[in-house]
Design an enzyme around this catalytic site. Sequence first.
Site, PDB file in Angstrom:
ATOM      1  N   GLU A  76       0.983   0.693  10.158  1.00  0.00           N
ATOM      2  CA  GLU A  76       0.977   2.152  10.214  1.00  0.00           C
ATOM      3  C   GLU A  76      -0.337   2.546  10.893  1.00  0.00           C
ATOM      4  O   GLU A  76      -1.404   2.076  10.487  1.00  0.00           O
ATOM      5  CB  GLU A  76       1.042   2.722   8.791  1.00  0.00           C
ATOM      6  N   ARG A 127       0.393 -11.483  -0.082  1.00  0.00           N
ATOM      7  CA  ARG A 127      -0.637 -10.903   0.763  1.00  0.00           C
ATOM      8  C   ARG A 127      -1.939 -11.680   0.585  1.00  0.00           C
ATOM      9  O   ARG A 127      -2.141 -12.387  -0.400  1.00  0.00           O
ATOM     10  CB  ARG A 127      -0.846  -9.438   0.447  1.00  0.00           C
ATOM     11  N   LYS A 187      -7.218   0.115   2.276  1.00  0.00           N
ATOM     12  CA  LYS A 187      -7.574   1.081   3.313  1.00  0.00           C
ATOM     13  C   LYS A 187      -8.428   2.206   2.732  1.00  0.00           C
ATOM     14  O   LYS A 187      -9.369   2.657   3.351  1.00  0.00           O
ATOM     15  CB  LYS A 187      -6.310   1.678   3.925  1.00  0.00           C
TER      16      LYS A 187
HETATM   17  P1  ATP Z   1      -0.815   0.904   3.578  1.00  0.00           P
HETATM   18  O1  ATP Z   1       0.643   0.550   3.759  1.00  0.00           O
HETATM   19  O2  ATP Z   1      -1.256   1.056   2.190  1.00  0.00           O
HETATM   20  O3  ATP Z   1      -1.278   1.997   4.472  1.00  0.00           O
HETATM   21  P2  ATP Z   1      -1.266  -1.740   4.594  1.00  0.00           P
HETATM   22  O4  ATP Z   1      -2.525  -2.542   4.492  1.00  0.00           O
HETATM   23  O5  ATP Z   1      -0.013  -2.272   4.038  1.00  0.00           O
HETATM   24  O6  ATP Z   1      -1.640  -0.341   4.032  1.00  0.00           O
HETATM   25  P3  ATP Z   1       0.126  -1.478   7.079  1.00  0.00           P
HETATM   26  O7  ATP Z   1      -0.314  -0.822   8.317  1.00  0.00           O
HETATM   27  O8  ATP Z   1       1.343  -1.003   6.431  1.00  0.00           O
HETATM   28  O9  ATP Z   1      -1.087  -1.413   6.109  1.00  0.00           O
HETATM   29  O10 ATP Z   1       0.223  -3.048   7.314  1.00  0.00           O
HETATM   30  C1  ATP Z   1       0.895  -3.643   8.391  1.00  0.00           C
HETATM   31  C2  ATP Z   1       1.392  -4.990   7.990  1.00  0.00           C
HETATM   32  O11 ATP Z   1       0.337  -5.821   7.538  1.00  0.00           O
HETATM   33  C3  ATP Z   1       2.392  -4.892   6.859  1.00  0.00           C
HETATM   34  O12 ATP Z   1       3.523  -5.676   7.188  1.00  0.00           O
HETATM   35  C4  ATP Z   1       1.680  -5.455   5.678  1.00  0.00           C
HETATM   36  O13 ATP Z   1       2.551  -6.127   4.821  1.00  0.00           O
HETATM   37  C5  ATP Z   1       0.673  -6.421   6.312  1.00  0.00           C
HETATM   38  N1  ATP Z   1      -0.507  -6.553   5.461  1.00  0.00           N
HETATM   39  C6  ATP Z   1      -1.304  -5.571   5.013  1.00  0.00           C
HETATM   40  N2  ATP Z   1      -2.260  -6.058   4.197  1.00  0.00           N
HETATM   41  C7  ATP Z   1      -2.065  -7.394   4.130  1.00  0.00           C
HETATM   42  C8  ATP Z   1      -2.719  -8.467   3.447  1.00  0.00           C
HETATM   43  N3  ATP Z   1      -3.779  -8.261   2.644  1.00  0.00           N
HETATM   44  N4  ATP Z   1      -2.233  -9.718   3.620  1.00  0.00           N
HETATM   45  C9  ATP Z   1      -1.183  -9.937   4.421  1.00  0.00           C
HETATM   46  N5  ATP Z   1      -0.525  -8.988   5.087  1.00  0.00           N
HETATM   47  C10 ATP Z   1      -0.942  -7.721   4.952  1.00  0.00           C
END
Ligand code: ATP
Length: 594
Positions: free
Chosen positions: A60, A300, A310
């Site tokens: 995102e 994750r 974030k």
């Molecule tokens: P949010 O959804 O809370 O804004 P997010 O860290 O999930 O934060 P995204 O932009 O949705 O951010 O993440 C993009 C991709 O990265 C998603 O598929 C998510 O699952 C993956 N991702 C995010 N954080 C991690 C992590 N700590 N380890 C592995 N993959 C991650």
Amino acid sequence: MSTEKEPIPAASNFIRAIIEKDLADNKYAGKHWAGSPGGAAHQSTGQVDFAKIRTRFPPEPNGYLHIGHAKSIFLNFGLARDYDGVCHLRFDDTNPEKESQEYVDSISDMVHWLGFGWDNTTPDGKPESNLYFASNYFDFMYLAAEALIQHGHAYVDEQSAEDMRINRGTLTEPGKDSPFRNRSAEENLRVFREMRDGKHADGSMVLRAKIDMASPNINMRDPAIYRIRRAHHHNTGDDWCIYPMYTFAHPIEDALEQITHSICTLEFEDQRPFYDWLMARLVEAGLLSNPVPYQYEFARLNLTYVVLSKRKLIQLVEEKHVSGWDDPRLPTLAGARRRGYTPEGFKLFTDRIGVSKADSWIEYSILEDCMRDVLNESAPRKIGVLDPIKLMIDNYPEGQDEDCYAPNHPQKPELGKRVVKLSKELWIEREDFMEEPSKGYFRLFPGNMVRLRYGYVVKCIGCEKDAAGNVTTVHCEYLPDTKSGTPGADSVKVKGNIHWVSAAHAYTAEIRLYDRLFKDPHPGSGDKDFLDDINPGSVKVITAQLEQSAQQANPGDSYQFERHGYFVADRKDSVSGKPVFNRTVTLRDAWQKA
Ligand code: ATP
Ligand code: MG
């Protein structure tokens, strides 16, 4: 300097096994994924005949990428690369208030930096860009919502947010049906269109999927799929005042892009039944056709001494606990790059930690070790004195200098040697001299002999101090027959070997000694505020004396400063002929004992 390490076996990755089986079963070969209305995915061919897998990385655009995202990037893009498939970069931009072009740009930049791209070729050899924006599917998503309504699978709910929350039930109690649940399809369609046309206030009603208010899975208790939100969108402007919810949008994005393996983190496991439910309903409605994507969840990345949320990263930046999104102490990829972490180091790290279904914490030292291992191979050596005091060679002629030869990489003689100048006045490390040596100290102390690395053996004869008693200059005499690389080099045996830089030839440089940003392995654990766990010594700026050739470093060049660690010329603050260096990582882990 490097210590022998146990070889680490390649960590397992259960998703590989799934893909290998799917490919062995020829699951995708010969299957034609139907081109979907509104799905911009493969307009060139209309349909795709794939023996290939298709994955996606769906950030995102509401923040900067961090080390956790690197795991997901290496997983998705890496699998596509390894199995001759395709990985999409898809911006999941369905939540307009928090998204911006700045984030789109930095995310694209970082995916490229890690070594991946999205310009691919179709099976029939045509160029194909696999860069997507979820907002390009808003028309299709809207049609899908109307289709659900027409088939009796969705309704407009006008309960207050509070009532909706109460009526959702709990983990132990079923929910209660909304009084609006049994509206006719015609009425739902009419009100939903009014929502779209801006006839209702933000938050006054939502469109919900009609599934089962008594489901043991709360995500199946009629989840909201569209909300009213008058917000300007970075891509669609003011075209819409209703926006799809993430849980509804995401499966549709995957389907329109004909993703074969939709890989996400474990917190979405409970969403999978809805993902499958929605796919099935849209196939029934004729908007999608089989095969539809399937979702797989992995654990994750959680790293000790690091925050990856974030919200917390934004707080660190906005409250100026760090200098910006690319502060070298931050776990953002922009910060890691400035710190001198490398894409190859991240690849090694993701290979070592593997991909599993069980949540766990990874020690930060594993990441540092990966960076060390990569830099040990790739980084040329330089000499730097970080805490300088003078060493005078009393019997060396004034005004004279000579060339000494230092290998650019001790394990790679093919990289040759470079000249370092030796003269009467040198810089050495303060800790390489002790007026009264402790037991087992083999470096300089009055009466002792050491080798000046790549130079001569010298004998210490004393020191000068300032009024406060601090040593300012050490005095020694050199043994002219003992120069490294000459036949006499081994004539005198010494136990100590120290590095040095000629004062007349040194490059005086600013160096930032970075350390971990948090002093607690789990920042903010217990009742603490995570900000209270900030390591007050996470950066120290020093003035160091480096060998002359370090002055030619270009921004982003990495070196090992012998006996100290790996350093990179900062890509932001360095100017031509005046590089500033950041410590990437020390040679050894100083935190293990602590
Ligand atoms: P949010 O959804 O809370 O804004 P997010 O860290 O999930 O934060 P995204 O932009 O949705 O951010 O993440 C993009 C991709 O990265 C998603 O598929 C998510 O699952 C993956 N991702 C995010 N954080 C991690 C992590 N700590 N380890 C592995 N993959 C991650
Ligand atoms: Mg997310």
